[in-house]
Scaffold this active site. Sequence first.
Site, mmCIF file in Angstrom:
data_model
loop_
_atom_site.group_PDB
_atom_site.id
_atom_site.type_symbol
_atom_site.label_atom_id
_atom_site.label_comp_id
_atom_site.label_asym_id
_atom_site.label_seq_id
_atom_site.Cartn_x
_atom_site.Cartn_y
_atom_site.Cartn_z
ATOM 1 N N TYR A 1 -29.478 -14.031 -6.514
ATOM 2 C CA TYR A 1 -29.688 -12.589 -5.991
ATOM 3 C C TYR A 1 -28.719 -12.232 -4.707
ATOM 4 C CZ TYR A 1 -33.548 -11.719 -9.130
ATOM 5 O OH TYR A 1 -34.543 -11.517 -10.223
ATOM 6 N N ASN B 1 -33.607 -0.804 -13.754
ATOM 7 C CA ASN B 1 -32.799 -1.545 -13.081
ATOM 8 C C ASN B 1 -32.992 -1.532 -11.707
ATOM 9 O OD1 ASN B 1 -31.186 -1.137 -15.449
ATOM 10 N ND2 ASN B 1 -29.950 0.205 -14.768
ATOM 11 N N GLY C 1 -29.239 2.745 -22.379
ATOM 12 C CA GLY C 1 -28.764 1.355 -22.317
ATOM 13 C C GLY C 1 -29.555 0.223 -21.980
ATOM 14 N N HIS D 1 -38.988 -2.153 -12.188
ATOM 15 C CA HIS D 1 -38.805 -3.870 -11.734
ATOM 16 C C HIS D 1 -38.355 -3.944 -10.488
ATOM 17 C CE1 HIS D 1 -38.285 -4.303 -16.361
ATOM 18 N NE2 HIS D 1 -39.402 -4.144 -16.115
#
Length: 271
Positions: A68, A107, A212, A124
Amino acid sequence: MSAMNRERFQSSLSRSRKIAVLTGAGVSAESGIPTFRGAGGLWRRHDATRLATPEAWQRDPGLVWEFYHHRRERALGCRPNPAHHALARLEARWRDAGGAFTLITQNIDGLHEQAGSRSVVRLHGSLWQVRCLSCGAVTENRDVPITPAFAGSGSPDPDAHARRFTAAELPHCGCGGVQRPHVVWFGEALQASDLAAAADAIDGCDLLLVVGTSAVVYPAAGFVPMARRHGALIAEINVEPSAVTSLCDFVFTGGAGEILPSLLDVAPAHG
Ligand code: BJW
Ligand code: ZN
């Protein structure tokens, strides 16, 4: 997609009063953010989807934080692309005309918000928030590196020198607890309020744009058949077919940043 289909789509778009959009990693690809599946979904020798799991965290939280940290460092240098901007402009036009518009994104990069989208449901979580495992506090955090120990770490190179981070080197909350990324990993529940907001957006929408996403991750992927059951028209914008292409009334093949600016340059018929 023929010019006629494009015209049919634009005429449906202009007559839509309630629009929902579902986006995935592909919308940020042209900003330089790698997608999860296919090329670019590897970090070192790890499959990105395997690092986004509670099991990976349990095994080695330092490795997960390093992953991350790498993504935060990379995202810092990325800007919204023409696809993010086109969606933000569409929202503004619909808002001004009294229409309804909700963007549901999988995203975590924050690029939709940066482009000016306001009605965003982040299914998310966020790359820029951390959560304390002891007291549960969620805080904004844009520090790169996340702690001094991560400076210079996170290289995606499979031959990069890897070391194990100690618990003391991980980010910590004021209460003393360890902090993790405030994102939703496989097997974890999405926030009930986000799920409710997404379901409200899909409920009775006239048009759903699916941009996408491979549409293989649930519950996000389930919003497409849900919209279909509600009678919405569905349009997909993707460089290749997804798991929901067969449910779509319109399919536009190509990069979202290439396609969306002109495709969505439509004024609402109402208002
Ligand atoms: C372009 C482009 C360009 C490229 N222009 N396009 C029902 C059936 C089966 C399984 C399940 C089910 N319900 C739940 C599950 C389990 C699981 C799941 O879905 N598994 C499937 C994989 C089979 N789901 C979960 O575990 C979820 N939780 C849950 O359901 O909890 C239930 C529960 C209830 C109560 C208590 C406890 C539990 C959680 C899912 C969380 C997903 N998390 C991740 C990581 C987020 C954090 C992070 O970013 O690190 O989310 S995984 C990863 O996948 C990430 C993404 O948001 C998500 C979706 O991926 P996305 O965005 O579609 O990316 P890609 O790479 O797959 O696709 C990119 C697309 O772009 C491609 O189509 C390209 O062609 C395209 N593209 N360039 C346009 N320029
Ligand atoms: Zn705490």
